[in-house]
Design an enzyme around this catalytic site. Structure first.
Site, short mmCIF file in Angstrom:
data_model
loop_
_atom_site.label_atom_id
_atom_site.label_comp_id
_atom_site.label_asym_id
_atom_site.label_seq_id
_atom_site.Cartn_x
_atom_site.Cartn_y
_atom_site.Cartn_z
N CYS A 130 0.82 -1.21 0.00
CA CYS A 130 0.00 0.00 0.00
C CYS A 130 0.86 1.27 0.00
O CYS A 130 0.61 2.21 -0.77
CB CYS A 130 -0.95 0.00 1.18
N HIS A 242 -2.68 6.27 4.73
CA HIS A 242 -1.22 6.34 4.93
C HIS A 242 -0.72 7.70 4.46
O HIS A 242 -1.16 8.21 3.42
CB HIS A 242 -0.51 5.26 4.12
N ASN A 315 -5.15 3.75 2.21
CA ASN A 315 -4.32 2.56 2.02
C ASN A 315 -5.13 1.33 1.64
O ASN A 315 -4.60 0.37 1.07
CB ASN A 315 -3.50 2.26 3.27
C1 2RA Z 1 0.93 -2.23 6.55
N1 2RA Z 1 1.75 -2.02 4.28
O1 2RA Z 1 0.61 -1.04 6.46
C2 2RA Z 1 1.49 -2.97 5.35
C3 2RA Z 1 0.60 -4.08 4.90
N2 2RA Z 1 -0.68 -3.62 4.47
O2 2RA Z 1 0.80 -2.91 7.59
#
Ligand code: 2RA
Length: 348
Positions: A130, A242, A315
């Site tokens: 992501c 994110h 995300n």
């Molecule tokens: C996380 N990118 O954010 C990793 C898996 N989705 O935990």
């Protein structure tokens, strides 16, 4: 009209978003199958205004579908994806199992759509991590215009990246802080409520975490192996969305205004960038949206040809389910998949 589709891992955060986005983008579906582990058999999940009962992966006949979206984790993908690809359907895998496989394309449609041609080797296409997906969507147009020599990325990753368990932990710990339960960490290595954890995935011998290594390797495979990239990934007490602080050095001068104009024209990007209280994007703003948002575009005077950016995206959407469905659209548009029965209206 359309495809016989199976979503594997349909009861997880990303699996449910895959079903939502297939509907939202009106992907041509004739049959929808929700496939999950034996223990989830019979659980109902939503597909638009319909519900679909989960079928057990052990007894599902994958030769009866045209397309499989996998979001069941790396172990399940390593066990099933190649078998499914051999049974006929194209597999879009959201796990890290095949991302670095030289015979499997790792695709972000806005960035490297032509790599899709490689998919016929194993009938598998890998969806990136992501935090990588949103980064390369923002970097690609700038890299095309003024070649990026070096990138320094710090991520602020929401707990939904760690699945429902991660979200539940933030919720229960937050309540516990106010005397409503047990705050002891169970899913994350340390308390996440009102805290930051600079560890996503296991530590490697080089001192980086698996998450940091994924961003480094995947960005090089998708965008350009020559970009000097260093990464720090941090888990933050945010439910969805994110965020990334990105410092870039280019091989020629590029002003914030020029970068802003380039990004405004870029596919999948929305620029929100004013030096005022509502002039930037936060995870709460981005949650539920498709776009990769870019804010705080400004010169870095400490290096030659430097810029700083703030990049935010949902995300679960661009970071996972949306990108997977966009890959499905790319397969459809390029004719790499064709509905077995031609284009017909949805029957289930
Ligand atoms: C996380 N990118 O954010 C990793 C898996 N989705 O935990």
């Amino acid at each position: 009209m359309g495809y016989r589709v199976a979503v594997v891992g349909a009861t997880g955060n990303v699996g449910r978003e895959m079903l939502n986005i297939l509907e939202e983008l009106n992907f041509p579906v004739t049959e929808m199958h929700a496939v999950a582990s034996r223990k989830s058999k019979g659980i109902e999940v939503s597909f638009g205004d319909r519900t679909v009962k989960c079928e057990s992966i052990d007894s599902f006949d994958f030769s009866t579908v045209d397309l499989v979206l996998m979001s069941a984790g790396g172990d399940a993908s390593r066990e099933w994806s190649e078998k499914i690809g051999k049974a006929g359907p194209m597999v879009i895998d959201n796990s890290s199992a095949f991302r670095m496989d030289p015979d499997v394309p790792l695709i972000v449609p806005e960035v490297n759509p032509d790599a899709i041609k490689l998919a016929t080797k194993k009938n598998i296409i890998a969806n990136p991590n992501c935090s990588t997906a949103q980064l390369v969507v923002a970097l690609k147009p700038l890299h095309d215009a003024a070649k990026i020599k070096r990138a320094v990325v710090s991520t602020y990753q929401s707990v939904s990246g760690a699945g429902k368990a991660g979200m539940d932990e933030l919720w229960t710990q937050t309540k516990a802080i106010y005397g409503l339960g047990d705050a002891r960490p169970k899913h994350f290595p340390k308390q996440i409520a009102f805290n930051l954890i600079p560890m996503i995935g296991a530590f490697r011998d080089d001192g980086y975490t698996e998450e940091e290594a994924k961003m480094w390797a995947e960005t090089h495979k998708i965008l350009d192996p020559d970009i000097q990239l260093t990464v720090t990934c941090v888990r933050v007490p945010v439910f969805v969305g994110h965020s990334e602080s990105v410092n870039l050095e280019f091989d020629r001068p590029i002003s914030p205004d020029e970068a802003r104009e380039i990004l405004r024209e870029a596919p999948g990007v929305l620029v929100v960038d004013k030096a005022e209280a509502d002039g930037y994007v936060t995870p709460i703003d981005a949650a539920g949206e498709f776009a990769v948002f870019v804010s705080r575009i400004r010169k870095d005077p400490t290096v030659e040809n430097g810029l700083n950016l703030w990049v935010v995206s949902d995300n679960l959407r661009k970071g996972a389910a949306l990108n997977a469905v966009q890959i499905a659209q790319l397969l459809d548009e390029t004719g790499m998949i064709k509905p077995a029965g031609g284009y017909r209206t949805l029957t289930v």
